[in-house]
Scaffold this active site. Structure first.
Site, PDB file in Angstrom:
ATOM      1  N   LYS A  67       0.845  -1.109   0.050  1.00 10.77           N
ATOM      2  CA  LYS A  67       0.036   0.095  -0.102  1.00 10.77           C
ATOM      3  C   LYS A  67       0.776   1.384   0.070  1.00 10.77           C
ATOM      4  O   LYS A  67       1.778   1.335   0.447  1.00 10.77           O
ATOM      5  CB  LYS A  67      -0.856   0.033   1.379  1.00 10.77           C
ATOM      6  CG  LYS A  67      -1.849   1.225   1.013  1.00 10.77           C
ATOM      7  CD  LYS A  67      -3.142   0.696   2.372  1.00 10.77           C
ATOM      8  CE  LYS A  67      -3.903   1.821   2.754  1.00 10.77           C
ATOM      9  NZ  LYS A  67      -4.832   1.651   3.867  1.00 10.77           N
ATOM     10  N   SER A 142      -9.933   1.713   2.681  1.00 17.02           N
ATOM     11  CA  SER A 142      -9.117   2.532   1.773  1.00 17.02           C
ATOM     12  C   SER A 142      -8.167   1.772   1.089  1.00 17.02           C
ATOM     13  O   SER A 142      -7.546   2.314   0.241  1.00 17.02           O
ATOM     14  CB  SER A 142      -8.266   3.517   2.732  1.00 17.02           C
ATOM     15  OG  SER A 142      -7.322   2.766   3.611  1.00 17.02           O
ATOM     16  N   SER A 166     -10.341  -0.821   6.736  1.00 16.95           N
ATOM     17  CA  SER A 166      -9.751  -0.583   5.431  1.00 16.95           C
ATOM     18  C   SER A 166      -9.059  -1.792   4.873  1.00 16.95           C
ATOM     19  O   SER A 166      -8.491  -2.001   3.541  1.00 16.95           O
ATOM     20  CB  SER A 166      -8.498   0.476   5.609  1.00 16.95           C
ATOM     21  OG  SER A 166      -9.272   1.777   5.369  1.00 16.95           O
TER      22      SER A 166
HETATM   23  N1  GLN Z   1     -13.402   3.749   6.202  1.00 19.67           N
HETATM   24  C1  GLN Z   1     -12.822   4.169   7.261  1.00 19.67           C
HETATM   25  C2  GLN Z   1     -12.433   5.531   7.617  1.00 19.67           C
HETATM   26  O1  GLN Z   1     -12.598   6.419   6.404  1.00 19.67           O
HETATM   27  C3  GLN Z   1     -11.730   3.327   7.747  1.00 19.67           C
HETATM   28  C4  GLN Z   1     -10.428   3.595   7.050  1.00 19.67           C
HETATM   29  C5  GLN Z   1      -9.173   2.880   7.564  1.00 19.67           C
HETATM   30  O2  GLN Z   1      -9.493   1.678   7.995  1.00 19.67           O
HETATM   31  N2  GLN Z   1      -8.050   3.324   6.984  1.00 19.67           N
HETATM   32  O3  GLN Z   1     -11.863   6.259   8.231  1.00 19.67           O
END
Ligand code: GLN
Length: 492
Positions: A67, A142, A166
């Site tokens: 990532k 994400s 995410s």
């Molecule tokens: N979708 C969640 C957010 O927008 C989790 C994101 C994540 O785990 N990095 O914060």
């Protein structure tokens, strides 16, 4: 066998094929590089030109996608943001270093929501990632690039981070396995921070065995991250086939009773609960009384931490620098140009929640809810081995359908955020289809129960029999692994 066939292998099978000499590391790298460089999902933000010198180790010669938010020395690391344009860190994240020491090869960096804020991968300076099952839909976020790349066979596996879901949510939406370990199992050193008390790295893989194999090499206690503790016992390769004596708790708040979980997702979840019973598990509905407040607490705490972490991007030290007539206008113009709308929203929300006069009402109260949720899990694990839920309330949704409605977007994290707040480990495994699209089954356990979770996931995976190579075959990939020869060192 040709290296092109070998892209149908799981990573564990590739390890064995390499060890037997059925294929060379160079051939395997070249086969994946060609796929990653020619992909049309926008899953990669950078692909390696050639394989760097590989270290000797148990994963010798297996490519890995990383990532974008992991710092990789000399290699672009932007966390999906324009504000880090052109940034090539002078050092490498511990997790990536651990994998390099195990012998893996960096194949490329994967697309993500900016600073890992999002659930659809539409908040990326590099543009959205497409779901390989249906290119009109999002891959989740994400870590959408990592998940799409694994599902489409562009990499054997990938590493990503999970702050509120995410890893698990994109794994569910792309039909692959994703695991968030216990907070502290893995070092955060060199991970571009979002919300430091929640951020945790983990694997995205085609199956549970690969998840164990990759996670096992990520874990470490690192003096450079004082919150890292490693794991008390090494990760084993899972071999369970049954769930005899395993007690599963099904929280009402995060399953049937909850609003917004699609009927098809619930049906797939219930089908897997029946499979679990056939394998010997007992089921009971139970309550996590504070879990339904998880989302509200998370969306105060995570932005609060983000507003503090992101204060370092000022146009002076790294990445983008916009023109300004004086220092203050240089800061403001750089932040205006460099951050996307979701990141700006979170910085403002977080700054507000931390401001004097509001701190107790928002941040303090959210911390208390977090403690209550952790206690709910603690009590649950006195009666149950695992708590199980659908991973995401919906299947992959259409590109553009939720991006202008932050609340609808945040609801994606409803089932994954509670475990993040509690710091407990959780895995998502492919759970069969709804409307022709993947759904995920989430298994959460007490802190440090990674091996037990992986075993349970392995038993279920075998019984569910989901063919994760389907997305691949749509992309013109071989759908069945070639014949395997004698067992290699992993016995596969
Ligand atoms: N979708 C969640 C957010 O927008 C989790 C994101 C994540 O785990 N990095 O914060």
């Amino acid at each position: 066998m040709t290296a092109t066939d070998a892209v149908a292998f799981t990573a564990a099978q590739a390890v064995d094929a390499l060890a037997r000499g059925d294929l060379s590391a160079g051939e395997l790298f070249a086969a994946y590089r060609e796929r990653a460089a020619g992909e049309e999902l926008n899953a990669f933000t950078w692909v390696a030109e050639e394989a760097p010198a590989v270290q000797d180790g148990p994963l010798k010669g297996v490519p890995v996608a990383v990532k974008d938010l992991f710092c990789t020395r000399g290699v672009p690391s932007q966390s999906g943001s324009r504000i880090l344009e052109g940034y090539r860190p002078p050092y490498t994240a511990t997790v990536v270093e651990n994998l390099e020491r195990a012998g893996t090869t960096l194949l490329g960096k994967t697309n993500q929501d900016e600073f890992a804020m999002g659930s659809s991968n539409e908040n990326s300076a590099f543009g959205p990632v497409l779901n390989p099952w249906d290119r009109g839909r999002v891959p989740g976020g994400s870590s959408g690039g990592s998940a799409a790349a694994v599902a489409a066979g562009l990499t054997p596996w990938a590493i990503a981070t999970d702050t509120g879901g995410s890893i698990r949510q994109p794994a569910a939406l792309c039909g692959i396995v994703g695991m968030k370990p216990t907070y502290g199992a893995v070092s955060r050193y060199g991970m571009i921070a979002f919300a430091s008390s929640l951020d945790q790295a983990g694997p995205l893989t085609r199956d549970v065995t690969d998840a164990a194999l990759l996670l096992g090499h990520m874990v470490s206690r690192d003096p450079r991250d004082s919150t890292s503790i490693g794991l008390p016992e090494a990760i084993r390769l899972p071999d369970a086939r049954r769930l005899d004596g395993i007690r599963l708790g099904v929280p009402e708040e995060l399953s049937g009773e909850a609003e917004g979980i699609e009927p098809g997702v619930m049906e797939a979840f219930e089908a897997t609960l029946r499979v679990a019973q056939e394998l010997g598990a007992s089921l009971e509905t139970m309550r996590l009384p504070h879990a339904e407040h998880g989302l509200s607490a998370y969306y105060v705490l995570a932005p609060a931490e983000a507003s503090s972490n992101l204060a370092r991007y000022d146009g002076v030290r790294y990445g983008l620098r916009s023109d300004g007539s004086d220092l203050v206008s240089l800061y403001t113009q750089t932040r205006h140009d460099g951050f996307g709308p979701e990141v700006k929203r979170r910085i403002m929300l977080g700054t507000y929640a931390l401001s004097s006069g509001y701190y107790d009402a928002y941040y303090g109260r959210a911390q208390k809810v977090r403690t209550k949720i952790a206690q709910d899990f603690h009590e649950a694990f006195e009666r149950f081995d695992f708590v199980v839920t659908p991973t995401a309330p919906t299947v992959a949704f259409g590109l553009g359908t939720k991006v202008h409605d932050p609340l609808a977007m945040y609801l994606n994290d409803y089932c994954t955020v509670p475990m993040s707040l509690a710091g407990t480990p959780a895995i998502s495994i492919p759970n069969g289809l709804s409307e022709g699209l993947p759904t995920g089954f989430q298994i959460a356990g007490p802190a440090f129960s990674e091996n037990a979770i992986l075993d349970a996931a392995h038993a279920l995976e075998g019984a569910i029999g989901f063919d994760g190579s389907r997305a691949f075959s749509r992309g013109g990939m071989p759908s069945t692994p070639p014949e395997r020869g004698a067992p290699g060192p992993l016995g596969l």
